[in-house]
Motif scaffolding. Structure first.
Motif, PDB file in Angstrom:
ATOM      1  N   THR A  11      -2.626  19.787  37.767  1.00  0.00           N
ATOM      2  CA  THR A  11      -2.405  21.199  38.187  1.00  0.00           C
ATOM      3  C   THR A  11      -3.307  22.110  38.157  1.00  0.00           C
ATOM      4  OG1 THR A  11      -0.082  20.647  37.630  1.00  0.00           O
ATOM      5  CG2 THR A  11      -0.268  22.667  38.428  1.00  0.00           C
ATOM      6  N   GLY A  12      -4.005  22.026  36.935  1.00  0.00           N
ATOM      7  CA  GLY A  12      -4.997  23.075  36.527  1.00  0.00           C
ATOM      8  C   GLY A  12      -6.077  23.039  37.357  1.00  0.00           C
ATOM      9  N   THR A  13      -6.675  21.815  37.988  1.00  0.00           N
ATOM     10  CA  THR A  13      -7.750  21.709  38.917  1.00  0.00           C
ATOM     11  C   THR A  13      -7.241  22.289  40.233  1.00  0.00           C
ATOM     12  OG1 THR A  13      -8.024  19.582  37.926  1.00  0.00           O
ATOM     13  CG2 THR A  13      -9.489  20.000  39.697  1.00  0.00           C
ATOM     14  N   ASN A  14      -6.232  21.842  40.669  1.00  0.00           N
ATOM     15  CA  ASN A  14      -5.566  22.379  41.774  1.00  0.00           C
ATOM     16  C   ASN A  14      -5.473  23.605  41.882  1.00  0.00           C
ATOM     17  OD1 ASN A  14      -5.475  20.061  43.509  1.00  0.00           O
ATOM     18  ND2 ASN A  14      -3.637  19.209  42.424  1.00  0.00           N
ATOM     19  N   VAL A  15      -5.067  24.488  40.921  1.00  0.00           N
ATOM     20  CA  VAL A  15      -4.618  26.009  40.957  1.00  0.00           C
ATOM     21  C   VAL A  15      -6.167  26.620  41.023  1.00  0.00           C
ATOM     22  CG1 VAL A  15      -3.999  27.893  39.730  1.00  0.00           C
ATOM     23  CG2 VAL A  15      -2.627  25.948  39.700  1.00  0.00           C
ATOM     24  N   ARG A  16      -6.970  25.997  40.180  1.00  0.00           N
ATOM     25  CA  ARG A  16      -8.526  26.318  40.420  1.00  0.00           C
ATOM     26  C   ARG A  16      -9.083  26.376  41.663  1.00  0.00           C
ATOM     27  NH1 ARG A  16     -11.628  29.191  37.226  1.00  0.00           N
ATOM     28  NH2 ARG A  16     -12.229  29.822  39.158  1.00  0.00           N
ATOM     29  N   ALA A  17      -8.891  25.091  42.373  1.00  0.00           N
ATOM     30  CA  ALA A  17      -9.213  25.211  43.885  1.00  0.00           C
ATOM     31  C   ALA A  17      -8.713  26.221  44.741  1.00  0.00           C
ATOM     32  CB  ALA A  17      -8.949  23.790  44.491  1.00  0.00           C
ATOM     33  N   VAL A  18      -7.475  26.545  44.412  1.00  0.00           N
ATOM     34  CA  VAL A  18      -6.570  27.334  45.326  1.00  0.00           C
ATOM     35  C   VAL A  18      -7.270  28.976  45.230  1.00  0.00           C
ATOM     36  CG1 VAL A  18      -4.422  28.588  45.684  1.00  0.00           C
ATOM     37  CG2 VAL A  18      -4.668  26.060  45.770  1.00  0.00           C
ATOM     38  N   VAL A  19      -7.363  28.979  43.831  1.00  0.00           N
ATOM     39  CA  VAL A  19      -7.978  30.435  43.345  1.00  0.00           C
ATOM     40  C   VAL A  19      -9.393  30.580  43.996  1.00  0.00           C
ATOM     41  CG1 VAL A  19      -8.867  31.797  41.547  1.00  0.00           C
ATOM     42  CG2 VAL A  19      -6.543  30.761  41.385  1.00  0.00           C
ATOM     43  N   ASP A  20     -10.515  29.577  43.822  1.00  0.00           N
ATOM     44  CA  ASP A  20     -11.721  29.799  44.318  1.00  0.00           C
ATOM     45  C   ASP A  20     -11.367  29.865  45.990  1.00  0.00           C
ATOM     46  OD1 ASP A  20     -12.752  29.581  42.071  1.00  0.00           O
ATOM     47  OD2 ASP A  20     -13.308  27.182  42.188  1.00  0.00           O
ATOM     48  N   THR A  60      -5.335  28.574  30.916  1.00  0.00           N
ATOM     49  CA  THR A  60      -6.819  28.847  30.780  1.00  0.00           C
ATOM     50  C   THR A  60      -7.002  29.376  32.131  1.00  0.00           C
ATOM     51  OG1 THR A  60      -6.911  27.361  29.100  1.00  0.00           O
ATOM     52  CG2 THR A  60      -8.857  28.041  29.728  1.00  0.00           C
ATOM     53  N   VAL A  61      -7.066  28.527  33.279  1.00  0.00           N
ATOM     54  CA  VAL A  61      -7.279  28.430  34.508  1.00  0.00           C
ATOM     55  C   VAL A  61      -6.750  30.013  35.048  1.00  0.00           C
ATOM     56  CG1 VAL A  61      -6.988  27.808  36.837  1.00  0.00           C
ATOM     57  CG2 VAL A  61      -7.317  26.170  35.122  1.00  0.00           C
ATOM     58  N   LEU A  62      -5.623  30.345  34.808  1.00  0.00           N
ATOM     59  CA  LEU A  62      -5.006  31.639  35.101  1.00  0.00           C
ATOM     60  C   LEU A  62      -5.931  32.645  34.523  1.00  0.00           C
ATOM     61  CD1 LEU A  62      -2.602  33.051  36.824  1.00  0.00           C
ATOM     62  CD2 LEU A  62      -1.432  33.096  34.639  1.00  0.00           C
ATOM     63  N   LEU A  63      -6.121  32.549  33.287  1.00  0.00           N
ATOM     64  CA  LEU A  63      -6.738  33.767  32.478  1.00  0.00           C
ATOM     65  C   LEU A  63      -8.249  33.893  33.481  1.00  0.00           C
ATOM     66  CD1 LEU A  63      -5.862  33.412  28.848  1.00  0.00           C
ATOM     67  CD2 LEU A  63      -5.066  34.985  30.431  1.00  0.00           C
TER      68      LEU A  63
END
Ligand SMILES: Nc1ncnc2c1ncn2[C@@H]1O[C@H](COP(=O)(O)OP(=O)(O)O)[C@@H](O)[C@H]1O
Ligand SMILES: [Mg+2]
Length: 358
Positions: free
Chosen positions: A160-169, A204-207
């Motif tokens: 999930t972390g990786t995917n959220v990261r990709a979406v945010v980028d 962490t990803v969210l922050l």
């Protein structure tokens, strides 16, 4: 003649050459703010350049889940709402401020300030969190990107972390509103160690996402269970909005918009007090259909259904079970059904098991 402090300029150059975008923007903003008095025209020009350039160019392809190749996002270029929302005074005030700060962003930047960029929407299900985000995107004329964690969760656990990261980028690439919806869904399944670790990574990803988020875009996280995440996380957001079930005057307003007369709306509001907007809308839709099918008036059917669903629910297990089945058929979780009807979670499970057996 433009007056600039040479130390400021030298620092700006250093950060630019080193490719340190965040510091560069910070210094540039300070410079703009100082220029405002001596040379307002140049200051305005630079403030506008800063806001149009502070997000990198848009990447063409939408992010997908690395394994399943499934799209992670829903992207709407222009949001259309099927009906207009009703806001409580507090929510209206806060949403209004968000809009004002965006519309007058250049004015803020001239004073070295940035408009709000990260919002947190809290509240029980069905009270307008998703709708408020859609409404904001529409009012601001920005595309809306939605990552609904509740729907993509199962296939994504562990990444999930990786995917959220990709979406945010992806979302950082162009001016938009990014909604991280049902953000807590991952926290709900804290049944094993892996999930706890995953939740920590997600936080962490969210922050990081908030820190790096450009102020030309809006990041919105919506949650039903803010208590599941560390309060330190919530303090990083620029603004928190607490959504609640509609008050009686709001219910009256909602029913009026559905075409119900003031007198009947006022009586019905008392019956429907404590319901969410989603409940109200569901009741109204179902009553409308029943009215058409039975050639009766919408008002009358709504009043009757309101009475059975709220008051008689406590008395009659038959009515209660009907309601449980209806909600389950609509894909509502056992937990949310239990919460809505004020009964225990196991009761919901038992009723549904019994019907399956029949
Ligand atoms: N403020 C509101 N005014 C009018 N209708 C609303 C409002 N908030 C929600 N609704 C109705 O309830 C439905 C569910 O709302 P939603 O925003 O999805 O809830 P949440 O995201 O808080 O769970 C919406 O589709 C809309 O029809
Ligand atoms: Mg929602």
């Amino acid at each position: 003649m433009v007056q600039v402090d040479e130390n400021d300029l030298s620092l700006l150059f250093q950060q630019g050459i080193q490719g340190n975008a965040a510091s560069f923007v910070l210094l540039a903003r300070r410079l703009v703010s100082r220029l405002k008095k001596s040379d307002p025209a140049t200051a305005t020009l630079l403030a506008e350049t800063l806001s149009s350039m502070s997000s990198p160019t848009r990447s063409v392809t939408q992010p997908v889940d690395a394994d399943s190749r499934r799209g992670l996002l829903k992207e709407e270029m222009a949001v259309v709402l099927d009906h207009e929302p009703i806001w409580s005074p507090d929510i209206a005030l806060k949403l209004g401020r968000v809009i004002d700060e965006r519309r007058l962003a250049t004015k803020l930047r001239l004073s070295g300030l940035e408009p709000m960029k990260a919002l947190l929407f809290k509240g029980p299900p069905g009270v307008g969190k998703t709708m408020a985000c859609r409404w904001l995107a529409r009012e601001l004329g920005l595309p809306l990107l939605t990552l609904d964690l509740a729907t993509v969760m199962s296939s994504l656990l562990g990444k999930t972390g990786t995917n959220v990261r990709a979406v945010v980028d992806y979302g950082r690439g162009f001016p938009c509103v990014l909604l991280l919806d049902e953000f807590d869904s991952i926290a709900k399944r804290r049944d094993d160690e892996r999930d706890v670790g995953e939740l920590k990574r997600l936080v962490t990803v969210l922050l990081q996402a908030i820190d790096e988020w450009p102020s030309t875009s809006l990041l919105v996280a919506a949650t039903n269970h803010p208590e599941l995440l560390d309060p330190a996380v919530w303090r990083r957001f620029d603004l928190e909005l607490d959504f609640e079930n509609p008050s009686e005057p709001a219910i009256v307003q909602f029913l009026r918009a559905e075409g119900i007369s003031v007198t009947v709306a006022t009586e019905l509001a008392a019956i429907y007090a404590g319901s969410s907007y989603a409940d109200l809308r569901r009741s109204a839709q179902s009553a409308k259909k029943a009215a058409v099918l039975s050639d009766r008036s919408f008002e009358e059917v709504l009043a009757e259904e309101g009475l059975t669903s709220m008051a008689a629910l406590q008395e009659s297990t038959f009515l209660r079970d009907v309601k449980i089945k209806r909600l389950a058929a609509e894909g509502i979780s056992h937990r949310d059904i239990a919460q809505q009807l004020g009964i225990s979670h196991p009761t919901v499970g038992r009723v549904l098991k019994k019907t399956k057996g029949n």
